[in-house]
Design an enzyme around this catalytic site. Sequence first.
Site, PDB file in Angstrom:
ATOM      1  N   SER A 181      -1.703   2.565  -5.559  1.00 11.66           N
ATOM      2  CA  SER A 181      -2.099   2.914  -6.918  1.00 11.66           C
ATOM      3  C   SER A 181      -1.125   3.974  -7.463  1.00 11.66           C
ATOM      4  O   SER A 181       0.083   3.702  -7.517  1.00 11.66           O
ATOM      5  CB  SER A 181      -3.547   3.379  -6.953  1.00 11.66           C
ATOM      6  N   ASP A 269      -6.323  -7.958  -9.223  1.00  9.61           N
ATOM      7  CA  ASP A 269      -6.360  -6.556  -9.644  1.00  9.61           C
ATOM      8  C   ASP A 269      -6.418  -6.493 -11.169  1.00  9.61           C
ATOM      9  O   ASP A 269      -5.503  -6.963 -11.849  1.00  9.61           O
ATOM     10  CB  ASP A 269      -5.108  -5.846  -9.127  1.00  9.61           C
ATOM     11  N   HIS A 301      -7.941  -4.173  -6.748  1.00  9.31           N
ATOM     12  CA  HIS A 301      -7.127  -2.954  -6.760  1.00  9.31           C
ATOM     13  C   HIS A 301      -7.250  -2.260  -5.409  1.00  9.31           C
ATOM     14  O   HIS A 301      -8.164  -1.468  -5.170  1.00  9.31           O
ATOM     15  CB  HIS A 301      -7.570  -2.035  -7.891  1.00  9.31           C
TER      16      HIS A 301
END
Length: 325
Positions: A181, A269, A301
Amino acid sequence: MLRHLEALSDGDLGALSCDASGQRWVAAFTHDRDPGATYLYDHSTGRSRLLHRPYPDLDPAVLAPMTPVTIPARDGLRLPAYLTLPVGADPVGLPLVLLVHGGPWFRDSWGFNPAVQLLANRGYAVLQVNFRGSTGYGKAFLKAGIGELSGAMHDDLVDAVGWAVAEGYADPNRLGIFGASYGGYAALVGVTFTPDVFAAAIDVCGPSNLVTYLETLPEFARPGLMNNWYLYAGDPSDPQQEADLLARSPISRADQIRTPLMVAQGANDIRVVKAESDRIVEALRGRGVEVEYMVKDNEGHGFVNPDNNIDLFRAADAFLARHLA
């Protein structure tokens, strides 16, 4: 009572409960090598015993201690960090992996971390840095990250690996960066804005273009943008801020990448869409630069499926071994 309970373990006291008399206590501990160990303590007799260890297959004696350290940034800001050194290795000139947390409004904490232990088991020093903008260290530390994506926030990471080299722990020619991320974005920034620092990089679901990332965020994430991404990075609806966001995006410097790169992405995602990873991979392959690309169709994600996580870390293990070990 607290003094007696803390004496049960060298970990951090976690969950507590007691009987109505307040004499018999159950205490669980946060620990870097023995997570969740739970004890019974009888204050009336002073006796205690181990009730259970949630991970009996883990041997604390062969796991690596996580040591809190404080690293000075170039502007004098003190960065709380954690250094984990492989067990049994001479802690000099080691290959090092900088493991960058996501968010960026999050923080690394002391305790058991499977990824850290895997890397230490393979002989890497592991460094986790709470760079400016991380949570848990006060408002001034948090707000020091405003406007500093790919700027001082990244300088903190570079200063941290520089500290590890200067202290003798790390080999400057064998530094890796690994994150998911925001940590994936940091890995991409590492190989585009500072291409001479890292010898290998792993990006897991990191945005490569801050403009398209913000434009494609799902509706449920938008109400908070004013107080986080728009404040700290910029609002792409403003042309001047859009230009700044693009300038801070790894995709704008993809031609600088010469570091071996591995990218992993969940096809489902919706927070950092697959196109963010596709762009950076296509930019590299268009130049004839090799990049490893793992896409899992049943992930969002970050990877949560155990089989996919095994695949990810097996591939990361082999990738780092080729380029750092």
